[in-house]
Design a protein around this motif. Structure first.
Motif, mmCIF file in Angstrom:
data_model
loop_
_atom_site.group_PDB
_atom_site.id
_atom_site.type_symbol
_atom_site.label_atom_id
_atom_site.label_comp_id
_atom_site.label_asym_id
_atom_site.label_seq_id
_atom_site.Cartn_x
_atom_site.Cartn_y
_atom_site.Cartn_z
ATOM 1 N N ILE A 36 10.648 46.506 8.374
ATOM 2 C CA ILE A 36 12.030 46.936 8.588
ATOM 3 C C ILE A 36 12.327 48.032 7.571
ATOM 4 C CG2 ILE A 36 14.451 46.223 8.462
ATOM 5 C CD1 ILE A 36 13.520 43.396 9.127
ATOM 6 N N PRO A 37 12.888 49.156 7.983
ATOM 7 C CA PRO A 37 13.256 50.184 7.008
ATOM 8 C C PRO A 37 14.196 49.588 5.952
ATOM 9 C CG PRO A 37 13.475 51.019 9.247
ATOM 10 C CD PRO A 37 13.216 49.543 9.351
ATOM 11 N N ASP B 192 8.614 37.401 10.474
ATOM 12 C CA ASP B 192 7.896 37.230 9.202
ATOM 13 C C ASP B 192 8.748 36.519 8.149
ATOM 14 O OD1 ASP B 192 5.463 38.503 9.991
ATOM 15 O OD2 ASP B 192 6.454 40.445 9.756
ATOM 16 N N PHE B 193 10.053 36.599 8.281
ATOM 17 C CA PHE B 193 10.943 35.992 7.293
ATOM 18 C C PHE B 193 11.105 34.490 7.476
ATOM 19 C CE2 PHE B 193 13.300 40.318 7.051
ATOM 20 C CZ PHE B 193 12.238 40.862 6.356
ATOM 21 N N VAL C 268 10.087 42.737 0.733
ATOM 22 C CA VAL C 268 10.345 41.959 1.939
ATOM 23 C C VAL C 268 10.508 42.881 3.150
ATOM 24 C CG1 VAL C 268 12.075 40.458 3.020
ATOM 25 C CG2 VAL C 268 11.300 39.993 0.711
ATOM 26 N N ALA C 269 11.166 44.000 2.963
ATOM 27 C CA ALA C 269 11.334 44.966 4.054
ATOM 28 C C ALA C 269 9.979 45.466 4.542
ATOM 29 C CB ALA C 269 12.203 46.133 3.603
ATOM 30 N N VAL D 171 17.937 49.843 6.406
ATOM 31 C CA VAL D 171 18.474 48.973 7.462
ATOM 32 C C VAL D 171 18.657 47.559 6.918
ATOM 33 C CG1 VAL D 171 17.983 47.913 9.708
ATOM 34 C CG2 VAL D 171 17.507 50.344 9.346
ATOM 35 N N LEU D 172 17.649 47.058 6.224
ATOM 36 C CA LEU D 172 17.725 45.701 5.664
ATOM 37 C C LEU D 172 18.869 45.589 4.666
ATOM 38 C CD1 LEU D 172 16.511 42.839 5.336
ATOM 39 C CD2 LEU D 172 15.062 43.793 3.546
ATOM 40 N N VAL D 173 18.893 46.474 3.694
ATOM 41 C CA VAL D 173 19.920 46.404 2.639
ATOM 42 C C VAL D 173 21.318 46.569 3.231
ATOM 43 C CG1 VAL D 173 20.842 47.590 0.605
ATOM 44 C CG2 VAL D 173 18.411 47.056 0.739
ATOM 45 N N ASN D 174 21.505 47.552 4.087
ATOM 46 C CA ASN D 174 22.853 47.792 4.625
ATOM 47 C C ASN D 174 23.313 46.694 5.574
ATOM 48 O OD1 ASN D 174 23.508 50.062 3.114
ATOM 49 N ND2 ASN D 174 22.474 51.424 4.543
#
Length: 82
Positions: A62-63, A34-35, A56-57, A66-69
């Motif tokens: 996407i949790p 999707d990105f 966006v997550a 998970v995305l941020v980290n």
């Protein structure tokens, strides 16, 4: 004057993050099909200004932690518990 580094969080705008850390584009694009839309310069300019990583997550299924980290790890920021 020293510029304060951008700390990646769920509220971070995608466009600001990619302007500050362009190397994160590939990481983001590889996380969800999707990105791939972010490759379109017009969409990136418009969506990037208003879309937060939280939004966006959700789109990428996407949790958020998970995305941020994943993004934080890539640029040497410590993971967050959120």
């Amino acid at each position: 004057m020293t510029k304060t580094p951008l700390i990646i969080s769920p509220k971070t705008k995608v466009g600001e993050m990619l302007d500050t850390y362009p190397q994160l584009e590939d990481v983001l694009l590889n996380m969800s099909p999707d990105f791939k839309k972010l490759k379109n310069p017009i969409l990136r300019k418009t969506i990037g200004k208003i879309a937060s990583l939280q939004q966006v997550a959700s789109i990428g299924k996407i949790p958020i932690h998970v995305l941020v980290n994943t993004l934080r790890k890539e640029i040497g920021q410590n993971p967050t518990d959120m």
